[in-house]
Write an enzyme that holds these catalytic residues in place. Sequence first.
Site, PDB file in Angstrom:
ATOM      1  N   GLY A  34       0.839  -1.203   0.000  1.00  0.00           N
ATOM      2  CA  GLY A  34       0.000   0.000   0.000  1.00  0.00           C
ATOM      3  C   GLY A  34       0.872   1.250   0.000  1.00  0.00           C
ATOM      4  O   GLY A  34       1.910   1.274   0.656  1.00  0.00           O
ATOM      5  N   ASP A  45       0.332   1.502   9.099  1.00  0.00           N
ATOM      6  CA  ASP A  45      -0.169   0.684  10.221  1.00  0.00           C
ATOM      7  C   ASP A  45       0.776   0.678  11.427  1.00  0.00           C
ATOM      8  O   ASP A  45       0.370   0.323  12.525  1.00  0.00           O
ATOM      9  CB  ASP A  45      -0.402  -0.767   9.765  1.00  0.00           C
ATOM     10  CG  ASP A  45      -1.367  -0.871   8.603  1.00  0.00           C
ATOM     11  OD1 ASP A  45      -2.130   0.092   8.368  1.00  0.00           O
ATOM     12  OD2 ASP A  45      -1.361  -1.904   7.907  1.00  0.00           O
ATOM     13  N   MET A  90      -8.242   2.534   9.611  1.00  0.00           N
ATOM     14  CA  MET A  90      -7.437   1.443   9.030  1.00  0.00           C
ATOM     15  C   MET A  90      -6.410   0.914  10.038  1.00  0.00           C
ATOM     16  O   MET A  90      -6.354   1.376  11.171  1.00  0.00           O
ATOM     17  CB  MET A  90      -6.703   1.954   7.792  1.00  0.00           C
ATOM     18  CG  MET A  90      -7.494   1.838   6.512  1.00  0.00           C
ATOM     19  SD  MET A  90      -6.405   2.194   5.114  1.00  0.00           S
ATOM     20  CE  MET A  90      -7.468   1.757   3.758  1.00  0.00           C
ATOM     21  N   GLY A  91      -5.576   0.002   9.597  1.00  0.00           N
ATOM     22  CA  GLY A  91      -4.510  -0.487  10.485  1.00  0.00           C
ATOM     23  C   GLY A  91      -4.395  -1.999  10.541  1.00  0.00           C
ATOM     24  O   GLY A  91      -3.605  -2.540  11.302  1.00  0.00           O
ATOM     25  N   ARG A  92      -5.253  -2.681   9.773  1.00  0.00           N
ATOM     26  CA  ARG A  92      -5.265  -4.154   9.760  1.00  0.00           C
ATOM     27  C   ARG A  92      -5.399  -4.717  11.162  1.00  0.00           C
ATOM     28  O   ARG A  92      -6.316  -4.358  11.858  1.00  0.00           O
ATOM     29  CB  ARG A  92      -3.985  -4.681   9.106  1.00  0.00           C
ATOM     30  CG  ARG A  92      -4.062  -4.631   7.622  1.00  0.00           C
ATOM     31  CD  ARG A  92      -3.385  -5.859   6.982  1.00  0.00           C
ATOM     32  NE  ARG A  92      -3.720  -5.886   5.586  1.00  0.00           N
ATOM     33  CZ  ARG A  92      -2.883  -5.639   4.593  1.00  0.00           C
ATOM     34  NH1 ARG A  92      -1.617  -5.368   4.845  1.00  0.00           N
ATOM     35  NH2 ARG A  92      -3.284  -5.671   3.348  1.00  0.00           N
ATOM     36  N   ARG A 123     -24.485   6.998  13.437  1.00  0.00           N
ATOM     37  CA  ARG A 123     -23.996   6.993  12.057  1.00  0.00           C
ATOM     38  C   ARG A 123     -22.576   6.411  12.041  1.00  0.00           C
ATOM     39  O   ARG A 123     -21.908   6.361  13.077  1.00  0.00           O
ATOM     40  CB  ARG A 123     -23.912   8.411  11.512  1.00  0.00           C
ATOM     41  CG  ARG A 123     -25.240   9.091  11.381  1.00  0.00           C
ATOM     42  CD  ARG A 123     -25.948   8.641  10.105  1.00  0.00           C
ATOM     43  NE  ARG A 123     -27.032   9.522   9.762  1.00  0.00           N
ATOM     44  CZ  ARG A 123     -28.282   9.390  10.159  1.00  0.00           C
ATOM     45  NH1 ARG A 123     -28.630   8.399  10.955  1.00  0.00           N
ATOM     46  NH2 ARG A 123     -29.212  10.256   9.782  1.00  0.00           N
ATOM     47  N   HIS A 165      -9.085   4.841   2.610  1.00  0.00           N
ATOM     48  CA  HIS A 165      -7.857   5.281   1.933  1.00  0.00           C
ATOM     49  C   HIS A 165      -7.567   6.768   2.073  1.00  0.00           C
ATOM     50  O   HIS A 165      -6.464   7.198   1.740  1.00  0.00           O
ATOM     51  CB  HIS A 165      -7.913   4.871   0.464  1.00  0.00           C
ATOM     52  CG  HIS A 165      -7.938   3.377   0.297  1.00  0.00           C
ATOM     53  ND1 HIS A 165      -9.099   2.649   0.373  1.00  0.00           N
ATOM     54  CD2 HIS A 165      -6.938   2.483   0.116  1.00  0.00           C
ATOM     55  CE1 HIS A 165      -8.825   1.367   0.240  1.00  0.00           C
ATOM     56  NE2 HIS A 165      -7.521   1.236   0.086  1.00  0.00           N
ATOM     57  N   GLN A 177      -6.864   8.054   4.648  1.00  0.00           N
ATOM     58  CA  GLN A 177      -5.751   8.066   5.590  1.00  0.00           C
ATOM     59  C   GLN A 177      -4.387   7.890   4.927  1.00  0.00           C
ATOM     60  O   GLN A 177      -3.365   8.190   5.516  1.00  0.00           O
ATOM     61  CB  GLN A 177      -5.933   6.916   6.591  1.00  0.00           C
ATOM     62  CG  GLN A 177      -6.865   7.249   7.707  1.00  0.00           C
ATOM     63  CD  GLN A 177      -6.930   6.091   8.664  1.00  0.00           C
ATOM     64  OE1 GLN A 177      -7.793   5.249   8.564  1.00  0.00           O
ATOM     65  NE2 GLN A 177      -5.991   6.034   9.559  1.00  0.00           N
ATOM     66  N   ARG A 178      -4.386   7.322   3.721  1.00  0.00           N
ATOM     67  CA  ARG A 178      -3.108   7.071   3.050  1.00  0.00           C
ATOM     68  C   ARG A 178      -2.744   8.184   2.077  1.00  0.00           C
ATOM     69  O   ARG A 178      -1.615   8.262   1.610  1.00  0.00           O
ATOM     70  CB  ARG A 178      -3.176   5.744   2.274  1.00  0.00           C
ATOM     71  CG  ARG A 178      -3.244   4.508   3.121  1.00  0.00           C
ATOM     72  CD  ARG A 178      -2.413   3.386   2.548  1.00  0.00           C
ATOM     73  NE  ARG A 178      -2.680   3.081   1.183  1.00  0.00           N
ATOM     74  CZ  ARG A 178      -3.265   1.958   0.734  1.00  0.00           C
ATOM     75  NH1 ARG A 178      -3.645   1.037   1.605  1.00  0.00           N
ATOM     76  NH2 ARG A 178      -3.426   1.733  -0.531  1.00  0.00           N
TER      77      ARG A 178
HETATM   78  O1  F6P Z   1      -1.409  -1.818   5.224  1.00  0.00           O
HETATM   79  C1  F6P Z   1      -1.902  -0.563   4.909  1.00  0.00           C
HETATM   80  C2  F6P Z   1      -3.374  -0.602   4.673  1.00  0.00           C
HETATM   81  O2  F6P Z   1      -3.810   0.721   4.397  1.00  0.00           O
HETATM   82  C3  F6P Z   1      -4.201  -1.219   5.802  1.00  0.00           C
HETATM   83  O3  F6P Z   1      -4.381  -0.333   6.883  1.00  0.00           O
HETATM   84  C4  F6P Z   1      -5.467  -1.588   5.074  1.00  0.00           C
HETATM   85  O4  F6P Z   1      -6.157  -2.650   5.686  1.00  0.00           O
HETATM   86  C5  F6P Z   1      -4.945  -2.037   3.734  1.00  0.00           C
HETATM   87  O5  F6P Z   1      -3.694  -1.405   3.558  1.00  0.00           O
HETATM   88  C6  F6P Z   1      -5.854  -1.682   2.581  1.00  0.00           C
HETATM   89  O6  F6P Z   1      -5.325  -2.236   1.430  1.00  0.00           O
HETATM   90  P1  F6P Z   1      -5.775  -1.855  -0.047  1.00  0.00           P
HETATM   91  O7  F6P Z   1      -5.131  -0.533  -0.375  1.00  0.00           O
HETATM   92  O8  F6P Z   1      -5.227  -2.957  -0.872  1.00  0.00           O
HETATM   93  O9  F6P Z   1      -7.256  -1.742  -0.049  1.00  0.00           O
END
Ligand code: F6P
Length: 345
Positions: A14, A130, A172-174, A269, A275, A277-278
Site C-alpha cells: 500500500g 499501520d 485502518m490499520g489491519r 452513524r 484510503h 488516511q493514506r
Molecule cells: O497496510 C496498509 C493498509 O492501508 C491497511 O491499513 C489496510 O487494511 C490495507 O492497507 C488496505 O489495502 P488496499 O489498499 O489494498 O485496499
Amino acid sequence: MANIKKIGILTGGGDCPGLNAVIRAVVFKAIDNGWEVAGVKYGWKGMINADAVPLTKKDVEGILPLGGTILKTSRTNPFKVEGGAEKVIENAKKMGIDCLVAVGGEDTLGVANKLTKMGFACVGVPKTIDNDLGATDYTFGYQTAVQIASDAMDRLHTTAKSHDRVIVCEVMGRHAGWMTTDAGMSASAHWIFIPEVKGNLDECCKLLKERYARGDRYGIVAVSEGALFSDFDVEAASKETDAFGHVKLGGVGKALAKEIEKRTGLETREVVLGHTQRGGSPLAYDRVLGTRLGYKAVEMVKAGQFAMMASLRGEKIEAVPIEEAVKELKTVPEGYYKVSRTFFN
Ligand code: F6P
C-alpha cells in the site's frame, strides 16, 4: 564494500505518505556516490516485467510534498508468480542492477530478505501507515495517517454534537490498533475498540447512555477495521485475500453503528476513513524520517549490509536484520491502550 555501479529502488504494498522522500534521498545519495539509479515501477511487478526508468536528481525535484509514490506500487509477490523470483534475479542482471532498495512493509521486506538469500542483494526501508513492523520505533507515513484520522474525528465531534448523535469512525490499520488508539486519544474519542484488546460493547453502550443522561448528548466511537469484541460478533473480513494472504478488512464501522443504535436507541452513524488516511501530503515528520531512512539505505548498500533494514531507534537510524522486523507484528501493548481508556468518559 560492495562494488556498485547501479542500484534499483522500488516501492511495494500500500502507498503511504513519505515514500517520495525516501526515493529522493536514495537518488541524491546514490548519485553523490557516483552510482546510477533505476526507478523500478509498480513494486516487485516491475522487477518481474523489467519495468524501470533512470532517475536523476532532476526527476525527484519537488516531490517531497507529494503523497503516494512517483514509482507507483502493487501488492505483487514474486514468490506467488510461477518463476517470479528467478525472473527478478534474471532481470536485475539484464538491467545492470547490482543492488535493490526495497521500500515496503512486512511483505515487500520479506521478499527482499528471501531474494538476498537467493543471491540478489537487497536493503530494506520500512514503510506502513499501520506502524506494525517490528525492529523500528515508527514507520514513516504513520504520523501523517494518524493526523488525518485525528483531524477527521475532531470534525465528527462538532457534527455529532449538533445532531445529538453517536458517530462511529472506522480507522485502518489491519490487525494493529496503533492508528485508532493514537488518533482516538488525540481527538478524545469516547470509546476506542482495537484488535489487541477484546472490547466490551455493552460497557461502551452504557457509557454512551450515561453521557446522554448527564447532558453530553453525543458520542464518538473510534474502531479499528480489525477490532475484536467479547460480546459482539462481527464479520469484518471478507474471504478475499491478496498475494500475501492478507484478508480484505472493512465493514466493522457499519455493523457497530447498527448494533449501538439497537442496544441504546441512540441515533448512530458511521464514517469509514479508509484510503483517505493514506492519501495527500506527508507531514514534515514523515518527510524527514523518510529522508533519513533513504540516506541510511544507501550507506548500507555501500557497506554491503544486505538483508538489513534501515530502522528508527530512538533518535538514531540504524541497520537491523529484516528478519527481525518481519518475524512478528508489532501490536499495541495493553498498557499503552489502558492510557486511552482513562478518558472514556
Ligand atoms: O497496510 C496498509 C493498509 O492501508 C491497511 O491499513 C489496510 O487494511 C490495507 O492497507 C488496505 O489495502 P488496499 O489498499 O489494498 O485496499
